[in-house]
Scaffold this motif. Structure first.
Motif, short mmCIF file in Angstrom:
data_model
loop_
_atom_site.label_atom_id
_atom_site.label_comp_id
_atom_site.label_asym_id
_atom_site.label_seq_id
_atom_site.Cartn_x
_atom_site.Cartn_y
_atom_site.Cartn_z
N SER A 287 0.84 -1.20 0.00
CA SER A 287 0.00 0.00 0.00
C SER A 287 0.87 1.25 0.00
O SER A 287 1.90 1.29 0.69
N GLN B 45 0.30 3.73 1.53
CA GLN B 45 0.22 4.30 2.88
C GLN B 45 1.16 3.61 3.86
O GLN B 45 1.18 3.93 5.05
N GLU C 234 2.68 -3.18 6.81
CA GLU C 234 2.08 -2.51 5.65
C GLU C 234 3.19 -1.68 5.02
O GLU C 234 3.82 -0.85 5.68
N SER D 204 5.14 0.39 1.64
CA SER D 204 5.15 1.15 0.39
C SER D 204 6.55 1.08 -0.20
O SER D 204 7.54 1.06 0.54
N ASP E 162 7.01 7.00 -2.73
CA ASP E 162 5.91 7.97 -2.70
C ASP E 162 5.36 8.23 -4.09
O ASP E 162 5.53 9.33 -4.65
#
Ligand code: ADE
Length: 224
Positions: free
Chosen positions: A85, A87, A126, A128, A131
């Motif tokens: 994700s 986020q 979680e 990433s 960005d």
């Protein structure tokens, strides 16, 4: 290590997992990759995996049942369950090192607008990969797989060793040269040709720090 991918697009993985070092790791029985299409775990008539958001608004939301059912069907030993994700926590070499010690890793790869919030309760991490927003978690899970698998003992040969990688050492790698000594007017630095290993080591260290200062001063701040 067993790596499981919960995805709606298993075909995206074929080329990546079956080439180069990821393929070799599988052939050496160091890792096994398991692709799970969680659409197969939808209980609805048309194998629906997404639905409209409660409260209204644009976009669809990934339903919890198919993902939970797919997870229930896995036989896992102390797994790291990674929800992909934008986020999430930013992926880095430290996290790759930590994941490389797991027996089981599950990557949950969503598409569409987002996950039903209850899916997040399945995850230990979680994550990433940067960005920017991709169309799904598949490419991020493949990038993470590549970074993790090469760190498992026995995957890389001595020549391919990762000990001197940028980010393992905390600084960027020094420049490298191979033959010829001169190419289109560009010369190999003399220090690399004189056989003095102490001077070569000094030069490499200086170049490493110079490069890091120029390109990634934040890495030096992190090291104080
Ligand atoms: N899914 C969509 N964008 C992503 C990102 N940047 N990192 C991880 N998963 C993603």
């Amino acid at each position: 290590m067993n790596i499981h991918y919960l995805t709606l697009f298993p075909e995206m993985y074929e080329g990546v997992l079956n080439a180069s070092i990821l393929k070799r790791a599988q052939e050496k029985n160091i890792v096994a990759y398991h692709l799970v299409n969680f659409r197969d775990y939808s209980l609805s008539k048309h194998n629906k995996v997404d639905d409209y958001p409660y409260g209204g608004g644009a976009g669809m939301v990934l339903k919890p049942e198919p993902v939970f059912n797919a997870m229930d069907a896995l036989d896992l030993k102390n797994p790291r369950v990674v929800l992909m994700s934008p986020q999430g926590r930013p992926f880095d070499q430290k996290m790759a090192e930590s994941l490389s010690k797991a027996d089981d890793i599950v990557f949950i790869c969503g598409h569409y607008e987002g996950y039903d919030e209850r899916i997040r309760t399945l995850a230990t991490d979680e994550v990433s990969i940067g960005d920017y927003v991709l169309t799904g978690g598949e490419l991020p899970s493949m990038a993470m797989t590549d970074a993790v698998v090469r760190l498992i003992p026995g995957v890389l040969s001595r020549e391919e060793s990762h000990q001197k990688d940028s980010f393992s050492t905390g600084v960027l790698e020094h420049p490298h040269y191979t033959r010829p000594r001169e190419f289109r007017g560009m010369k190999v630095p003399d220090v690399l040709l004189n056989g003095n290993h102490r001077l070569i080591e000094e030069w490499r260290m200086e170049e490493s720090f110079k490069r890091t200062r120029e390109r990634r001063p934040d890495l030096l701040d992190d090291r104080n």
